[in-house]
Scaffold this active site. Sequence first.
Site, PDB file in Angstrom:
ATOM      1  N   THR A  60       0.834  -1.187   0.000  1.00 44.62           N
ATOM      2  CA  THR A  60       0.000   0.000   0.000  1.00 44.62           C
ATOM      3  C   THR A  60       0.879   1.251   0.000  1.00 44.62           C
ATOM      4  O   THR A  60       2.106   1.170  -0.136  1.00 44.62           O
ATOM      5  CB  THR A  60      -1.016  -0.060   1.174  1.00 44.62           C
ATOM      6  N   LYS A  64       3.675   1.486  -3.966  1.00 45.03           N
ATOM      7  CA  LYS A  64       3.166   0.680  -5.087  1.00 45.03           C
ATOM      8  C   LYS A  64       4.045   0.774  -6.342  1.00 45.03           C
ATOM      9  O   LYS A  64       4.116  -0.161  -7.121  1.00 45.03           O
ATOM     10  CB  LYS A  64       1.719   1.078  -5.417  1.00 45.03           C
ATOM     11  N   ASP A 100      -6.180  -3.411  -7.343  1.00 43.67           N
ATOM     12  CA  ASP A 100      -7.002  -2.238  -6.979  1.00 43.67           C
ATOM     13  C   ASP A 100      -7.972  -1.901  -8.108  1.00 43.67           C
ATOM     14  O   ASP A 100      -9.162  -1.660  -7.865  1.00 43.67           O
ATOM     15  CB  ASP A 100      -6.115  -0.989  -6.777  1.00 43.67           C
ATOM     16  N   ALA A 122      -6.622  12.928  -9.503  1.00 46.14           N
ATOM     17  CA  ALA A 122      -5.799  12.321 -10.550  1.00 46.14           C
ATOM     18  C   ALA A 122      -4.504  11.752  -9.968  1.00 46.14           C
ATOM     19  O   ALA A 122      -3.444  11.819 -10.570  1.00 46.14           O
ATOM     20  CB  ALA A 122      -5.488  13.379 -11.611  1.00 46.14           C
TER      21      ALA A 122
HETATM   22  P1  NDP Z   1      -2.549  10.388  -4.164  1.00 45.01           P
HETATM   23  O1  NDP Z   1      -1.787  11.022  -3.065  1.00 45.01           O
HETATM   24  O2  NDP Z   1      -1.816   9.669  -5.237  1.00 45.01           O
HETATM   25  O3  NDP Z   1      -3.473  11.516  -4.874  1.00 45.01           O
HETATM   26  C1  NDP Z   1      -4.272  12.375  -4.127  1.00 45.01           C
HETATM   27  C2  NDP Z   1      -5.246  13.113  -5.040  1.00 45.01           C
HETATM   28  O4  NDP Z   1      -6.168  13.822  -4.194  1.00 45.01           O
HETATM   29  C3  NDP Z   1      -4.615  14.139  -5.956  1.00 45.01           C
HETATM   30  O5  NDP Z   1      -5.338  14.184  -7.152  1.00 45.01           O
HETATM   31  C4  NDP Z   1      -4.781  15.447  -5.153  1.00 45.01           C
HETATM   32  O6  NDP Z   1      -4.816  16.608  -5.972  1.00 45.01           O
HETATM   33  C5  NDP Z   1      -6.145  15.227  -4.560  1.00 45.01           C
HETATM   34  N1  NDP Z   1      -6.433  15.975  -3.334  1.00 45.01           N
HETATM   35  C6  NDP Z   1      -5.925  15.763  -2.103  1.00 45.01           C
HETATM   36  N2  NDP Z   1      -6.483  16.632  -1.214  1.00 45.01           N
HETATM   37  C7  NDP Z   1      -7.361  17.389  -1.913  1.00 45.01           C
HETATM   38  C8  NDP Z   1      -8.240  18.447  -1.566  1.00 45.01           C
HETATM   39  N3  NDP Z   1      -8.338  18.910  -0.309  1.00 45.01           N
HETATM   40  N4  NDP Z   1      -9.006  19.010  -2.541  1.00 45.01           N
HETATM   41  C9  NDP Z   1      -8.940  18.546  -3.814  1.00 45.01           C
HETATM   42  N5  NDP Z   1      -8.113  17.556  -4.214  1.00 45.01           N
HETATM   43  C10 NDP Z   1      -7.328  16.976  -3.270  1.00 45.01           C
HETATM   44  O7  NDP Z   1      -3.632   9.442  -3.439  1.00 45.01           O
HETATM   45  P2  NDP Z   1      -4.146   8.002  -3.858  1.00 45.01           P
HETATM   46  O8  NDP Z   1      -4.572   8.044  -5.277  1.00 45.01           O
HETATM   47  O9  NDP Z   1      -3.186   7.001  -3.411  1.00 45.01           O
HETATM   48  O10 NDP Z   1      -5.440   7.863  -2.902  1.00 45.01           O
HETATM   49  C11 NDP Z   1      -6.619   8.594  -3.156  1.00 45.01           C
HETATM   50  C12 NDP Z   1      -7.722   8.088  -2.254  1.00 45.01           C
HETATM   51  O11 NDP Z   1      -8.043   6.741  -2.587  1.00 45.01           O
HETATM   52  C13 NDP Z   1      -7.378   8.082  -0.767  1.00 45.01           C
HETATM   53  O12 NDP Z   1      -8.436   8.672  -0.054  1.00 45.01           O
HETATM   54  C14 NDP Z   1      -7.257   6.616  -0.435  1.00 45.01           C
HETATM   55  O13 NDP Z   1      -7.661   6.359   0.905  1.00 45.01           O
HETATM   56  C15 NDP Z   1      -8.242   5.984  -1.403  1.00 45.01           C
HETATM   57  N6  NDP Z   1      -7.991   4.576  -1.723  1.00 45.01           N
HETATM   58  C16 NDP Z   1      -8.985   3.660  -1.515  1.00 45.01           C
HETATM   59  C17 NDP Z   1      -8.797   2.328  -1.813  1.00 45.01           C
HETATM   60  C18 NDP Z   1      -9.885   1.332  -1.567  1.00 45.01           C
HETATM   61  O14 NDP Z   1      -9.622   0.129  -1.645  1.00 45.01           O
HETATM   62  N7  NDP Z   1     -11.086   1.743  -1.276  1.00 45.01           N
HETATM   63  C19 NDP Z   1      -7.521   1.837  -2.397  1.00 45.01           C
HETATM   64  C20 NDP Z   1      -6.543   2.897  -2.600  1.00 45.01           C
HETATM   65  C21 NDP Z   1      -6.782   4.211  -2.265  1.00 45.01           C
HETATM   66  P3  NDP Z   1      -3.491  17.502  -6.257  1.00 45.01           P
HETATM   67  O15 NDP Z   1      -2.844  16.913  -7.467  1.00 45.01           O
HETATM   68  O16 NDP Z   1      -4.026  18.854  -6.528  1.00 45.01           O
HETATM   69  O17 NDP Z   1      -2.632  17.436  -5.041  1.00 45.01           O
END
Ligand code: NDP
Length: 265
Positions: A60, A64, A100, A122
Amino acid sequence: MKKLFTIFGNPVSHSKSPLMHNLSFQALNYNGCYTRYKLEKGNLLREKFFSLNIKGANVTVPHKEEAFRACDKLDEFAQKVGAVNTIIRKNNKLYGYNTDAPGFLKAISEFKEIKKVLFLGAGGTAQSTSIILRDAGYDVTLLNRSAKRLERYQQDGFKTYTFESFKDIEQYDLVVNMTSAGLEDDNLPCPIEILKSVVKNTKACVDVIYGKETPFLKFAKKHNKPTKDGSDMLLYQGIIAFEYFTEHKFTFEEIKRYMQKAFIL
Ligand code: NDP
């Protein structure tokens, strides 16, 4: 001898995976034990795999991509997306998979007549899931706070917007919160004006965050939309990983019967 499985990540203390897999090992009489391993340096993943004699692992955040590099062999989809969350060791070689994205695809399959999907966010999770959705025939658009993260999606041919460039010209059948907004705060994933316009016309809203009702899901419910959180995605990625761990000895439904108990305990 008991086969050892683990989840590598940082943090891992909150992970449901040990409970999900141990419940299933026990119920299916499989001689396995699943632990958690807080791994600070991702480049040590391969070494730990062998020194601890691990048979299979989930990976996790934030490892990854490092897991992708640690494998000797990758399945076609993991190769394509560059991220691995499931590894098995066979004949002293590491085989990598991404479960995933297929887990997410299955989780949204209950919503029918969906063609156009809008991802809010994204990041890493959006990357693999956007590709699998497109391969399955969905039309995916991404809306993200920062422009930087959208570059690779543009190169891959996806339609993308930032909050500033967003144009309210299309209707989306499904809106998905792929951000971490709402995970540990009360933020919406995008400005409320944009959210209003996309939610108003959509058929359903999905959040990948699980275990809580996020402000995004509350907003969707207020607008009388069908919703679901990320629990099924988590469950389904776990079932698919378990199929790899146990070399397809058990069916998806058999595993589901036991693994889903982790969500009601
Ligand atoms: P990343 O850190 O790779 O990406 C985070 C994303 O969230 C970016 O696009 C970022 O935008 C955006 N973001 C963060 N905070 C804000 C905010 N306050 N307002 C708007 N945009 C925001 O994260 P992951 O892709 O690894 O994870 C994303 C989510 O997926 C998490 O909540 C995680 O818990 C969940 N998840 C769930 C799984 C499941 O099995 N259900 C499996 C894996 C993940 P910016 O580019 O502008 O920073």
